[in-house]
Enzyme design. Structure first.
Site, PDB file in Angstrom:
ATOM      1  CE  LYS A 266      61.586  -7.870  19.313  1.00 61.16           C
ATOM      2  NZ  LYS A 266      62.472  -7.263  18.296  1.00 61.16           N
ATOM      3  CG  ASP A 271      64.919  -3.146  21.032  1.00 61.57           C
ATOM      4  OD1 ASP A 271      65.934  -3.169  21.766  1.00 61.57           O
ATOM      5  OD2 ASP A 271      64.925  -3.499  19.834  1.00 61.57           O
ATOM      6  CE  LYS A 278      66.298  -0.577  18.850  1.00 60.66           C
ATOM      7  NZ  LYS A 278      66.706  -1.019  17.511  1.00 60.66           N
ATOM      8  CG  ASP A 289      60.892  -4.450  19.583  1.00 58.69           C
ATOM      9  OD1 ASP A 289      60.527  -4.831  18.454  1.00 58.69           O
ATOM     10  OD2 ASP A 289      62.018  -4.670  20.049  1.00 58.69           O
ATOM     11  CG  ASP A 348      69.196  -2.955  18.764  1.00 57.28           C
ATOM     12  OD1 ASP A 348      68.129  -3.223  19.363  1.00 57.28           O
ATOM     13  OD2 ASP A 348      69.317  -2.016  17.961  1.00 57.28           O
ATOM     14  CD  GLU A 350      65.512  -6.746  20.982  1.00 54.23           C
ATOM     15  OE1 GLU A 350      66.543  -6.355  20.387  1.00 54.23           O
ATOM     16  OE2 GLU A 350      64.368  -6.491  20.562  1.00 54.23           O
ATOM     17  NE  ARG A 352      68.443 -11.345  15.361  1.00 55.05           N
ATOM     18  CZ  ARG A 352      69.025 -10.840  14.277  1.00 55.05           C
ATOM     19  NH1 ARG A 352      70.063 -11.444  13.732  1.00 55.05           N
ATOM     20  NH2 ARG A 352      68.562  -9.735  13.726  1.00 55.05           N
TER      21      ARG A 352
HETATM   22  N1  BES Z   1      63.044  -4.127  17.349  1.00 53.72           N
HETATM   23  C1  BES Z   1      64.121  -3.961  16.450  1.00 53.72           C
HETATM   24  C2  BES Z   1      63.689  -3.937  14.990  1.00 53.72           C
HETATM   25  C3  BES Z   1      62.805  -2.793  14.565  1.00 53.72           C
HETATM   26  C4  BES Z   1      63.362  -1.685  13.959  1.00 53.72           C
HETATM   27  C5  BES Z   1      61.450  -2.852  14.717  1.00 53.72           C
HETATM   28  C6  BES Z   1      62.554  -0.645  13.546  1.00 53.72           C
HETATM   29  C7  BES Z   1      60.635  -1.822  14.304  1.00 53.72           C
HETATM   30  C8  BES Z   1      61.189  -0.720  13.719  1.00 53.72           C
HETATM   31  C9  BES Z   1      65.103  -5.117  16.637  1.00 53.72           C
HETATM   32  O1  BES Z   1      65.214  -5.628  17.914  1.00 53.72           O
HETATM   33  C10 BES Z   1      66.449  -4.595  16.265  1.00 53.72           C
HETATM   34  O2  BES Z   1      66.947  -3.752  16.946  1.00 53.72           O
HETATM   35  N2  BES Z   1      66.999  -5.119  15.186  1.00 53.72           N
HETATM   36  C11 BES Z   1      68.280  -4.718  14.730  1.00 53.72           C
HETATM   37  C12 BES Z   1      69.042  -5.941  14.342  1.00 53.72           C
HETATM   38  C13 BES Z   1      70.495  -5.671  14.130  1.00 53.72           C
HETATM   39  C14 BES Z   1      71.187  -5.399  15.439  1.00 53.72           C
HETATM   40  C15 BES Z   1      71.099  -6.872  13.445  1.00 53.72           C
HETATM   41  C16 BES Z   1      68.086  -3.787  13.537  1.00 53.72           C
HETATM   42  O3  BES Z   1      67.165  -4.020  12.752  1.00 53.72           O
HETATM   43  O4  BES Z   1      68.821  -2.832  13.425  1.00 53.72           O
HETATM   44 ZN    ZN Z   2      63.604  -5.366  19.095  1.00 56.46          ZN
HETATM   45 MN    MN Z   3      66.635  -4.574  19.073  1.00 60.59          MN
END
Ligand code: BES
Ligand code: ZN
Ligand code: MN
Length: 505
Positions: A266, A271, A278, A289, A348, A350, A352
């Site tokens: 990834k 992000d 966020k 990220d 968010d 993104e 996947r």
């Molecule tokens: N890049 C984030 C996940 C992340 C969070 C990585 C903290 C490192 C530290 C990912 O893209 C994300 O935002 N995931 C969301 C998914 C949700 C929208 C289902 C999350 O984990 O909140």
């Molecule tokens: Zn992310």
């Molecule tokens: Mn994200």
């Protein structure tokens, strides 16, 4: 750090500092310790007898020999109990030892290697663990500091010395240097801020690594991605002014076209969450990220340098995830490369999206296995904490191998279940699937989403490295910040690679 290898006697070698290991409550000193003890008026024995040092793991004392030998200082370093010893113990001890010396402005050390018959590791492996540990512990990112650069403390030189043959030491040290270079490359790329480490910049770095190792390389730009139909990747990329890119690195030992192991990383260079933005707190951390992509680039460099006899292809989609007038939006339905339509619930989620298209793209290589690494979910951090990657997939043998490689590398992974029943909640009313379910089992639902895009019948493993790619607190081997998680693990896995058995599912 310069590393020298010497055949000789520690007692007659002039040294500013000598690193001496000792096991907790071992009655006998190891040979190098005994030799140094003999020429320094039994200083080591005295310190142990006085109760100042036992040899607990990471316990250390710095001794001055008071001019009694060519050796000026002894850094006594504890290895803990013999029965608990692993290569990781030694990596950590050596990291601590060299950092202690560096912090005291002692930039040079000599390390006498214990003999094969008294030590749980052979000399080559001992040297390897010591050099790797030292280099990882000493890592610091100072590129962007301009003021008071003279205050930066460096460690200059380590001399490894042995009474016996030095050949195994040389190859051990070479392996360690190669591994450390890959891990530190990944750390550098993750640490670089997103205004510098743009998709274009990182793709260029991947290209440089490929060129130096004689790998094939190609870039899929947005125009080509559009022709191919990579709608999920492009949906994320369309919100940013920085063009999205997918880098393809192809390492083919002896030029063969055999089915590769495909690594997918990834590469979200920043992000923000996109339209589902966020909160401001800690948003700066989201420059990391792209740690999955950095791990894959670092691993490709190591794999090629070690000349591993397996074809490995890296697929690395890079883009930012930003809100803008062109950004993809919640409710949008996006046609992915696989043909599946995805309803975007949350922009968010993104990671996947871009991984989905990369996984589908992998099909054209007819891979023998696919492994993806991604900072994918905060939920994985909730489940497993900061230091452990979530491991999911469709093939038990591949998972078992990753767990074994994790054990050896010290980069921890732990399995989470991936029953197909988890897909129920990902169904959409308007499209084939949603990109997000509620809050429950977030690491797993992200993985079950990815699973829909894994080419039919291909063994696949997914590592959610959201927690372990970035260290909020430093430890012996991992200074605060980017960890380089995945490089060592993937390299170990591929070092002993053989085809997976056909019937294992
Ligand atoms: N890049 C984030 C996940 C992340 C969070 C990585 C903290 C490192 C530290 C990912 O893209 C994300 O935002 N995931 C969301 C998914 C949700 C929208 C289902 C999350 O984990 O909140
Ligand atoms: Zn992310
Ligand atoms: Mn994200």
């Amino acid at each position: 750090m310069e590393i020298k290898i010497l055949k000789g006697d520690i007692t007659t070698t002039a040294a500013e500092a000598v690193v001496i290991f000792h096991f907790d409550q071992d009655d006998k000193l190891l040979q190098p310790a005994a030799a140094v003890n003999n020429v320094t008026g039994s200083i080591i024995n005295q310190v142990i007898e006085a109760g100042d040092f036992r040899g607990e793991h990471m316990e250390n004392v710095l001794l001055f020999t008071q001019g009694s030998a060519a050796i000026k200082r002894i850094l006594l370093m504890g290895l803990g109990k013999r029965e608990n010893f692993t290569a990781q113990t030694l990596r950590e001890a050596m990291a601590q030892a060299l950092k202690t010396l560096r912090d005291r402005r002692q930039p040079r050390a000599v390390l006498p290697i214990p003999l094969d018959d008294e030590f749980p590791l052979a000399m080559g492996e001992t040297a390897e663990a010591c050099v790797l540990g030292g280099m990882l512990g000493l890592y610091q990112f100072t590129e962007l500091l301009t003021k008071e650069r003279d205050k930066i403390k460096d460690f200059d030189s380590l001399t490894i010395i042995s009474k016996r043959k030095t050949k195994p030491l040389t190859s051990g040290v070479d392996r360690a240097k190669t591994m450390a270079a890959g891990i530190c490359l990944a750390r550098d790329l993750v640490t670089l801020p997103s205004n510098q480490a743009t998709p274009t910049f990182l793709a260029k770095r991947a290209k440089d690594v490929a060129a130096r190792a004689g790998m094939r390389f190609k870039l899929i730009r947005e125009s080509e991605a559009k022709k191919l139909g990579m709608g999920a990747f492009l949906a994320v990329a369309q919100g940013s002014e920085e063009p999205g890119l997918m880098a393809v690195m192809d390492y083919r030992p002896s030029g063969e076209e055999s089915p590769p192991v495909v690594l997918v990383g990834k590469g979200i260079t920043f992000d923000s969450g996109g339209i589902s933005i966020k909160p401001a707190k800690d948003m700066d951390k989201m420059k990391h990220d792209m740690a999955g992509s950095a791990a894959v680039i670092g691993a490709m460099q190591t794999i090629a340098a070690l000349k591993l006899p397996v074809r490995v292809v890296a697929l690395i989609p890079f883009t930012e995830n930003l809100p803008s007038g062109k950004a993809y939006k919640p409710g949008d339905v996006i046609r992915s490369l696989s043909g599946l339509n995805i309803e975007v619930i949350n922009t968010d989620a993104e990671g996947r999206m871009i991984l989905a298209d990369a996984l589908t793209y992998a099909d054209r290589y007819k891979p023998q296995a696919i492994i993806d690494l991604a900072t994918l979910t905060g939920a994985c951090i909730v489940a497993l904490g900061d230091n452990v990657a979530g491991l999911m997939g469709n093939n038990e043998e591949l998972q078992a191998r990753l767990q074994a490689a994790a054990e050896e590398s010290g980069e921890r992974v732990w399995p989470l279940p991936l029953w197909d029943s988890y897909f129920e909640s990902m169904k959409s009313e308007v499209a084939d699937l949603k990109n997000v379910d509620g809050r429950k089992a977030g690491a797993i639902t992200a993985a079950i989403f990815l699973k829909q895009f894994v080419p039919e019948g291909v063994p696949w493993a997914h590592l959610d490295i959201a927690g372990c790619a970035w260290a909020d607190k430093g430890s012996a081997l991992v200074p605060k910040g980017a960890t380089g998680m995945g490089v060592h693990l993937l390299t170990r896995l591929l070092q002993s690679w053989k085809p997976l058995s056909k019937d294992n599912k």
